[in-house]
Design an enzyme around this catalytic site. Structure first.
Site, PDB file in Angstrom:
ATOM      1  N   LEU A  33       0.783  -1.111   0.046  1.00  0.00           N
ATOM      2  CA  LEU A  33       0.094  -0.135  -0.043  1.00  0.00           C
ATOM      3  C   LEU A  33       0.886   1.187   0.102  1.00  0.00           C
ATOM      4  CD1 LEU A  33      -2.790  -0.945   2.536  1.00  0.00           C
ATOM      5  CD2 LEU A  33      -2.624  -1.443   0.053  1.00  0.00           C
ATOM      6  N   HIS A  37      -3.561   4.239  -2.242  1.00  0.00           N
ATOM      7  CA  HIS A  37      -4.385   3.485  -1.851  1.00  0.00           C
ATOM      8  C   HIS A  37      -5.184   4.046  -0.385  1.00  0.00           C
ATOM      9  CE1 HIS A  37      -1.534   0.287  -3.575  1.00  0.00           C
ATOM     10  NE2 HIS A  37      -2.906  -0.158  -4.085  1.00  0.00           N
ATOM     11  N   GLN A  61      -4.449 -12.483 -12.797  1.00  0.00           N
ATOM     12  CA  GLN A  61      -4.173 -11.232 -13.401  1.00  0.00           C
ATOM     13  C   GLN A  61      -2.780 -11.046 -14.020  1.00  0.00           C
ATOM     14  OE1 GLN A  61      -5.978  -8.769 -10.377  1.00  0.00           O
ATOM     15  NE2 GLN A  61      -4.480  -7.284 -11.151  1.00  0.00           N
ATOM     16  N   LYS A 151      -5.583   5.891 -11.637  1.00  0.00           N
ATOM     17  CA  LYS A 151      -4.255   5.081 -12.611  1.00  0.00           C
ATOM     18  C   LYS A 151      -4.515   4.034 -13.371  1.00  0.00           C
ATOM     19  CE  LYS A 151      -0.974   2.932 -10.655  1.00  0.00           C
ATOM     20  NZ  LYS A 151      -0.802   1.964 -11.587  1.00  0.00           N
ATOM     21  N   GLN A 155      -8.905  -0.438 -16.159  1.00  0.00           N
ATOM     22  CA  GLN A 155      -9.419  -1.305 -15.182  1.00  0.00           C
ATOM     23  C   GLN A 155     -10.716  -0.811 -14.727  1.00  0.00           C
ATOM     24  OE1 GLN A 155      -7.095  -3.563 -12.132  1.00  0.00           O
ATOM     25  NE2 GLN A 155      -7.728  -1.928 -11.046  1.00  0.00           N
ATOM     26  N   SER A 188       2.495   0.607  -6.478  1.00  0.00           N
ATOM     27  CA  SER A 188       2.999  -0.242  -5.779  1.00  0.00           C
ATOM     28  C   SER A 188       4.535  -0.728  -6.181  1.00  0.00           C
ATOM     29  CB  SER A 188       2.327  -1.688  -5.630  1.00  0.00           C
ATOM     30  OG  SER A 188       1.199  -1.276  -4.722  1.00  0.00           O
ATOM     31  N   ARG A 189       4.490  -0.815  -7.728  1.00  0.00           N
ATOM     32  CA  ARG A 189       5.759  -1.270  -8.479  1.00  0.00           C
ATOM     33  C   ARG A 189       6.881  -0.104  -8.261  1.00  0.00           C
ATOM     34  NH1 ARG A 189       4.288  -4.814 -12.324  1.00  0.00           N
ATOM     35  NH2 ARG A 189       2.032  -5.339 -12.644  1.00  0.00           N
TER      36      ARG A 189
END
Length: 281
Positions: A33, A37, A61, A151, A155, A188-189
């Site tokens: 997180l 988030h 996914q 972002k 999705q 998170s990346r």
């Protein structure tokens, strides 16, 4: 703070809470997180009597097994961050077996073509995996409102379409992108980027803002060529796609009409895939 690993226990707890007819907000995440988030959690806490956050790295996914393996898993730290928003948030952190039993496969979805654009072209099966896990989570939590960051705008549109096609009584809320001081979209990346790469990655948002400035007075072809040339001049980036698309259909724009458009981008930096988008209207 209540933490559940078992969907039966979570459902029983939520059934008790609903006896007072109180609303439930839901923030689905894969953990690791960040402030983006937490902004979704704050929005949910503000508008719902109860908030649930799921922390689950969803295997179906990921079309790249190495990406799944390297995805950060930081549950303890995540819980500490959640507490800074509210001690009353309910955490659902199931195992893969809890969510999939022994059948780790995706269902097949049609999202009326939304799944064939951009991310769908480069990540085969990705949105079937997203649809599978979000549908499972919605059926467990039964939220009134569910919060997703813009972002991952494609999705967000996919989830809205899934809710519509499956007649699910969930209000899907899109929330603004949170950015680092240099404009890099929080992700998170980003935890896998070196400090030097985080500085370099500022080019992504800088270029998107330039594309937005050009949108009023230049053609889509001109803007696309402009962006591609910028990244060609920075070979440390590998461009996967840049697309100007209509927001509702996500279809590539060729001529500008009286519609809402966004610019979408995906690039690799030090073998880490980064995505971003910006409204052009």
């Amino acid at each position: 703070m209540l933490i559940f690993n078992n969907k039966t226990d979570l459902k029983a707890q939520l059934a008790k809470l609903r006896e007072t007819n109180s609303g439930v907000g839901f923030v689905p995440t894969m953990g690791a997180l960040h402030n983006g988030h937490l902004s979704l959690l704050k929005e949910s806490v503000k508008h719902n009597s109860h908030t649930v956050i799921s922390i689950f790295v969803n295997p179906t996914q990921f079309n790249n097994p190495e990406d799944l393996e390297k995805y950060p898993r930081t549950l303890e730290t995540d819980v500490d961050k959640i507490k800074t928003v509210s001690e009353d948030i309910i955490v659902f952190a199931p195992s893969v077996k809890e969510m999939y039993d022994d059948n780790i496969t995706s269902a097949n979805f049609s999202f009326d073509g939304l799944e064939n654009q951009m991310e769908g072209r480069f990540r085969p099966g990705h949105f079937d995996g997203v649809g599978t896990i979000v549908k499972k989570l919605f059926e467990i939590v039964e939220p009134d409102n569910a919060y997703f960051g813009e972002k991952d705008f494609q999705q967000l549109q996919i989830v809205k379409k899934m809710v519509e096609k499956n007649n699910m009584p969930v209000n899907v809320v899109g929330c603004p992108i949170l950015r680092e001081e240099n404009g890099l979209a929080m992700s998170s990346r980003n935890q896998r980027l070196s400090e030097e790469d985080k500085t370099k990655a500022a080019l992504i948002y800088k270029t998107l803002t330039e594309a937005r400035q050009l949108f009023d007075s230049h053609s889509v072809e001109y803007i696309t060529e402009y962006v591609n040339n910028i990244f060609k001049a920075h070979p440390e980036f590998e461009m996967e796609y840049f697309e100007v698309a209509e927001e509702d259909t996500l279809l590539p724009a060729s001529i500008k009409e009286n519609k809402k458009y966004r610019a979408f981008i995906a690039v690799f930096l030090s073998n880490i895939r980064l995505i971003d988008n910006i409204s052009l209207n």
